[in-house]
Scaffold this motif. Structure first.
Motif, mmCIF file in Angstrom:
data_model
loop_
_atom_site.group_PDB
_atom_site.id
_atom_site.type_symbol
_atom_site.label_atom_id
_atom_site.label_comp_id
_atom_site.label_asym_id
_atom_site.label_seq_id
_atom_site.Cartn_x
_atom_site.Cartn_y
_atom_site.Cartn_z
ATOM 1 N N HIS A 50 35.612 48.015 40.332
ATOM 2 C CA HIS A 50 36.277 47.097 41.261
ATOM 3 C C HIS A 50 37.779 47.372 41.166
ATOM 4 C CE1 HIS A 50 32.476 44.836 40.907
ATOM 5 N NE2 HIS A 50 32.647 44.974 39.607
ATOM 6 N N SER A 51 38.416 47.769 42.244
ATOM 7 C CA SER A 51 39.849 48.057 42.224
ATOM 8 C C SER A 51 40.577 47.133 43.191
ATOM 9 C CB SER A 51 40.111 49.507 42.621
ATOM 10 O OG SER A 51 41.504 49.720 42.701
ATOM 11 N N ARG A 52 41.689 46.588 42.735
ATOM 12 C CA ARG A 52 42.505 45.741 43.599
ATOM 13 C C ARG A 52 43.785 46.467 44.031
ATOM 14 N NH1 ARG A 52 41.407 41.059 45.801
ATOM 15 N NH2 ARG A 52 43.371 40.168 45.178
ATOM 16 N N SER A 56 42.392 47.640 37.942
ATOM 17 C CA SER A 56 40.932 47.727 38.024
ATOM 18 C C SER A 56 40.395 46.474 37.360
ATOM 19 C CB SER A 56 40.423 48.964 37.279
ATOM 20 O OG SER A 56 40.821 50.125 37.953
ATOM 21 N N ILE A 57 39.284 45.985 37.867
ATOM 22 C CA ILE A 57 38.708 44.740 37.339
ATOM 23 C C ILE A 57 37.346 45.033 36.737
ATOM 24 C CG2 ILE A 57 37.874 42.431 37.912
ATOM 25 C CD1 ILE A 57 39.877 42.429 40.221
ATOM 26 N N HIS A 75 41.415 42.474 33.775
ATOM 27 C CA HIS A 75 42.248 43.390 34.558
ATOM 28 C C HIS A 75 42.701 44.489 33.606
ATOM 29 C CE1 HIS A 75 43.206 41.540 38.512
ATOM 30 N NE2 HIS A 75 42.982 40.400 37.899
ATOM 31 N N LEU A 153 36.107 38.648 44.949
ATOM 32 C CA LEU A 153 36.521 39.926 44.367
ATOM 33 C C LEU A 153 35.658 41.080 44.858
ATOM 34 C CD1 LEU A 153 37.509 38.794 40.788
ATOM 35 C CD2 LEU A 153 39.015 39.477 42.666
ATOM 36 N N THR A 156 37.072 42.026 48.235
ATOM 37 C CA THR A 156 38.435 42.547 48.303
ATOM 38 C C THR A 156 38.691 43.742 47.389
ATOM 39 O OG1 THR A 156 39.189 40.954 46.628
ATOM 40 C CG2 THR A 156 39.378 40.315 48.963
ATOM 41 N N ALA A 157 37.904 43.927 46.362
ATOM 42 C CA ALA A 157 38.126 45.028 45.409
ATOM 43 C C ALA A 157 37.342 46.263 45.848
ATOM 44 C CB ALA A 157 37.742 44.600 44.005
#
Length: 184
Positions: A50-52, A56-57, A75, A153, A156-157
Motif C-alpha cells: 500500500h503506497s500513499r 508505504s503502509i 508507515h 486506505l 487511496t493507497a
C-alpha cells in the motif's frame, strides 16, 4: 476465575454499572493459538503493498480481527508530504513515531515529534502530519474504533488514486478541512 467470567458474573449483579454490555460485547473465549497472528517486522498482515506517495503502509491489525474495535498500520519510508488536514467523525487516531522526526498539526497547534514520542488526534479535531527529518520516518497509527479506515486506505493507497475531495472523505466518515502540512 477468568476475567471474562468475572465480568459476566458481576454484570448479573450490577447491570446498571455498564458491566453487562462490556462483558457481553467481547467474545466469550480467548483466541486459540491458531488464531494468534504474528506480523513480522517489515511485513503487511496480508503481504500486500500500500503506497500513499509519501510513505508505504503496512497493515498490522485488521478491523475484522478486533470486531471493528481498532485498525493499526505502520508507515515506513515516510518522507515530506502527508494527508490533507482532515478530521474523523467517529474515531480517535493515535500516532507513535518510531524513527525520524514528524511535524503534526492537531487543531490549531503544531508539534514536532521524534522517535519514542506519541500524540492523539481526537475525533472531531482536524489533524495532519509530515516527515521533516533528514532521514525517512517510520510510525505506527492506531484508529479506534476502526471505522472505514481500511477501506479508505485501500481506495487511496494505489497508483492513480481517485480524486480525494470533500465528498470522497465524507464517504469514509471524515471531513476534509484543508491542505497537507509541509515544514517551512
Amino acid at each position: 476465575m477468568k476475567r471474562r467470567s468475572f465480568l459476566k458474573s458481576a454484570a448479573a449483579f450490577i447491570p446498571t454499572a455498564g458491566l453487562q454490555a462490556l462483558a457481553l460485547s467481547h467474545g466469550s473465549e480467548s483466541p486459540s493459538s491458531d488464531q494468534v497472528h504474528v506480523v513480522t517486522a517489515g511485513q503487511d498482515r496480508l503481504w500486500e503493498a500500500h503506497s500513499r506517495g509519501y510513505s508505504s503502509i503496512l497493515f498490522k491489525v485488521l478491523p475484522r480481527e478486533t470486531n471493528g474495535g481498532m485498525f493499526i498500520i505502520e508507515h515506513v519510508g515516510l518522507v515530506k508530504g502527508g494527508p490533507p488536514l482532515h478530521l474523523h467523525l467517529h474515531q480517535e487516531e493515535w500516532f507513535y513515531v518510531m524513527e525520524g522526526e514528524v511535524l503534526f498539526q492537531i487543531g490549531d497547534g503544531r508539534k514536532q515529534l521524534r522517535a519514542g514520542d506519541s500524540v492523539l488526534g481526537p475525533r472531531g479535531v482536524p489533524h495532519t502530519f509530515s516527515s521533516v527529518g533528514e532521514k525517512p520516518g517510520r510510525m505506527v497509527i492506531a484508529f479506534n474504533p476502526a471505522g472505514k479506515m481500511e477501506d479508505f486506505l485501500r481506495a487511496t493507497a494505489i497508483p492513480n488514486p481517485p480524486v480525494q475531495d470533500a465528498a470522497f472523505f465524507r464517504r469514509y466518515e471524515m471531513e476534509l478541512v484543508g491542505p497537507p502540512i509541509f515544514a517551512s
